[in-house]
Design a protein around this motif. Structure first.
Motif, PDB file in Angstrom:
ATOM      1  N   VAL A  78       0.858  -1.183   0.000  1.00 36.82           N
ATOM      2  CA  VAL A  78       0.000   0.000   0.000  1.00 36.82           C
ATOM      3  C   VAL A  78       0.895   1.234   0.000  1.00 36.82           C
ATOM      4  O   VAL A  78       1.773   1.374   0.857  1.00 36.82           O
ATOM      5  N   ALA A  79       0.683   2.119  -0.969  1.00 38.53           N
ATOM      6  CA  ALA A  79       1.449   3.362  -1.042  1.00 38.53           C
ATOM      7  C   ALA A  79       0.871   4.368  -0.046  1.00 38.53           C
ATOM      8  O   ALA A  79      -0.338   4.587  -0.007  1.00 38.53           O
ATOM      9  N   VAL A  80       1.751   4.941   0.770  1.00 34.31           N
ATOM     10  CA  VAL A  80       1.341   5.885   1.807  1.00 34.31           C
ATOM     11  C   VAL A  80       2.269   7.096   1.742  1.00 34.31           C
ATOM     12  O   VAL A  80       3.475   6.942   1.522  1.00 34.31           O
ATOM     13  N   GLU A  81       1.697   8.274   1.927  1.00 37.30           N
ATOM     14  CA  GLU A  81       2.502   9.492   2.026  1.00 37.30           C
ATOM     15  C   GLU A  81       2.325  10.066   3.420  1.00 37.30           C
ATOM     16  O   GLU A  81       1.206  10.364   3.841  1.00 37.30           O
ATOM     17  N   LEU A  82       3.434  10.187   4.135  1.00 30.42           N
ATOM     18  CA  LEU A  82       3.445  10.767   5.479  1.00 30.42           C
ATOM     19  C   LEU A  82       3.789  12.246   5.318  1.00 30.42           C
ATOM     20  O   LEU A  82       4.794  12.583   4.691  1.00 30.42           O
ATOM     21  N   HIS A  83       2.968  13.112   5.892  1.00 27.26           N
ATOM     22  CA  HIS A  83       3.176  14.552   5.756  1.00 27.26           C
ATOM     23  C   HIS A  83       3.669  15.122   7.087  1.00 27.26           C
ATOM     24  O   HIS A  83       2.972  15.016   8.101  1.00 27.26           O
ATOM     25  N   PHE A  84       4.872  15.710   7.050  1.00 24.20           N
ATOM     26  CA  PHE A  84       5.501  16.264   8.241  1.00 24.20           C
ATOM     27  C   PHE A  84       5.533  17.787   8.154  1.00 24.20           C
ATOM     28  O   PHE A  84       5.676  18.351   7.061  1.00 24.20           O
ATOM     29  N   ALA A  85       5.429  18.440   9.312  1.00 27.17           N
ATOM     30  CA  ALA A  85       5.395  19.902   9.369  1.00 27.17           C
ATOM     31  C   ALA A  85       6.657  20.526   8.767  1.00 27.17           C
ATOM     32  O   ALA A  85       6.580  21.507   8.038  1.00 27.17           O
ATOM     33  N   LYS A  86       7.817  19.983   9.061  1.00 27.62           N
ATOM     34  CA  LYS A  86       9.077  20.568   8.598  1.00 27.62           C
ATOM     35  C   LYS A  86       9.722  19.790   7.458  1.00 27.62           C
ATOM     36  O   LYS A  86      10.342  20.387   6.587  1.00 27.62           O
ATOM     37  N   SER A  87       9.600  18.485   7.464  1.00 24.93           N
ATOM     38  CA  SER A  87      10.299  17.650   6.483  1.00 24.93           C
ATOM     39  C   SER A  87       9.523  17.439   5.198  1.00 24.93           C
ATOM     40  O   SER A  87      10.046  16.861   4.255  1.00 24.93           O
ATOM     41  N   GLY A  88       8.267  17.872   5.163  1.00 28.59           N
ATOM     42  CA  GLY A  88       7.470  17.661   3.957  1.00 28.59           C
ATOM     43  C   GLY A  88       6.951  16.234   3.884  1.00 28.59           C
ATOM     44  O   GLY A  88       6.661  15.606   4.895  1.00 28.59           O
ATOM     45  N   THR A  89       6.869  15.710   2.666  1.00 27.94           N
ATOM     46  CA  THR A  89       6.263  14.401   2.428  1.00 27.94           C
ATOM     47  C   THR A  89       7.311  13.303   2.341  1.00 27.94           C
ATOM     48  O   THR A  89       8.321  13.455   1.643  1.00 27.94           O
ATOM     49  N   VAL A  90       7.054  12.202   3.035  1.00 28.55           N
ATOM     50  CA  VAL A  90       7.890  11.015   2.947  1.00 28.55           C
ATOM     51  C   VAL A  90       7.002   9.891   2.412  1.00 28.55           C
ATOM     52  O   VAL A  90       5.958   9.592   3.001  1.00 28.55           O
ATOM     53  N   ARG A  91       7.381   9.300   1.305  1.00 30.02           N
ATOM     54  CA  ARG A  91       6.615   8.212   0.693  1.00 30.02           C
ATOM     55  C   ARG A  91       7.087   6.869   1.239  1.00 30.02           C
ATOM     56  O   ARG A  91       8.291   6.622   1.304  1.00 30.02           O
ATOM     57  N   VAL A  92       6.119   6.025   1.578  1.00 25.00           N
ATOM     58  CA  VAL A  92       6.418   4.715   2.159  1.00 25.00           C
ATOM     59  C   VAL A  92       5.581   3.668   1.441  1.00 25.00           C
ATOM     60  O   VAL A  92       4.403   3.895   1.161  1.00 25.00           O
TER      61      VAL A  92
END
Length: 144
Positions: A115-129
């Motif tokens: 499953v493709a997931v995008e984690l959205h962080f306040a400072k680091s932006g988007t991390v795809r997992v």
């Protein structure tokens, strides 16, 4: 099976131990237990931060438009607006604690899918997992 995503593309900061420094995030251990119901699933992972503090603010996925952050307090689930990622610390999402809830699934993911997931962080932006779907009874560290 570890999956990693790097938040900031600028390498590490040399010798900085300040909480005000730039976050340096790595995501490992991501997985989704195969859902027993066709409409809801959970997700788990660990974010390791070797830099300054950050915050997980939201998660998106093509599996659903409805991914929420949840904590478990006194045995009850509570929806959260964000999770802190401490400077030089970790944020752990695990069974019985903080976790992701996927509702209104477009399909019921089966063991072996990713499953493709995008984690959205306040400072680091988007991390795809890429979150592998494991057995419904999977326990990290046991292999099953």
């Amino acid at each position: 099976m570890a999956l990693a995503g790097c938040g900031s593309g600028g390498g590490g900061s040399a010798g900085s131990s300040s909480a005000a420094g730039r976050p340096d995030l790595t995501v490992t251990g991501a997985y989704m237990p195969a859902p027993t119901m066709g409409t809801m699933a959970a997700g788990f992972f660990t974010v390791t931060n070797s830099g300054g503090a950050d915050e997980l603010t939201s998660v998106t996925s093509d599996l659903t438009d409805d991914v929420t952050l949840h904590s478990t307090k006194n045995g009850a689930m509570e929806e959260e607006t964000s999770f802190p990622v401490p400077a030089h610390g970790t944020l752990t999402l695990a069974t019985g604690g903080n976790h992701l809830m996927f509702a209104k699934l477009t399909h019921k993911p089966r063991q072996g899918e990713k499953v493709a997931v995008e984690l959205h962080f306040a400072k680091s932006g988007t991390v795809r997992v890429s979150m592998p779907v494991k057995s419904a009874t999977y326990t990290p560290g046991s292999g099953h």
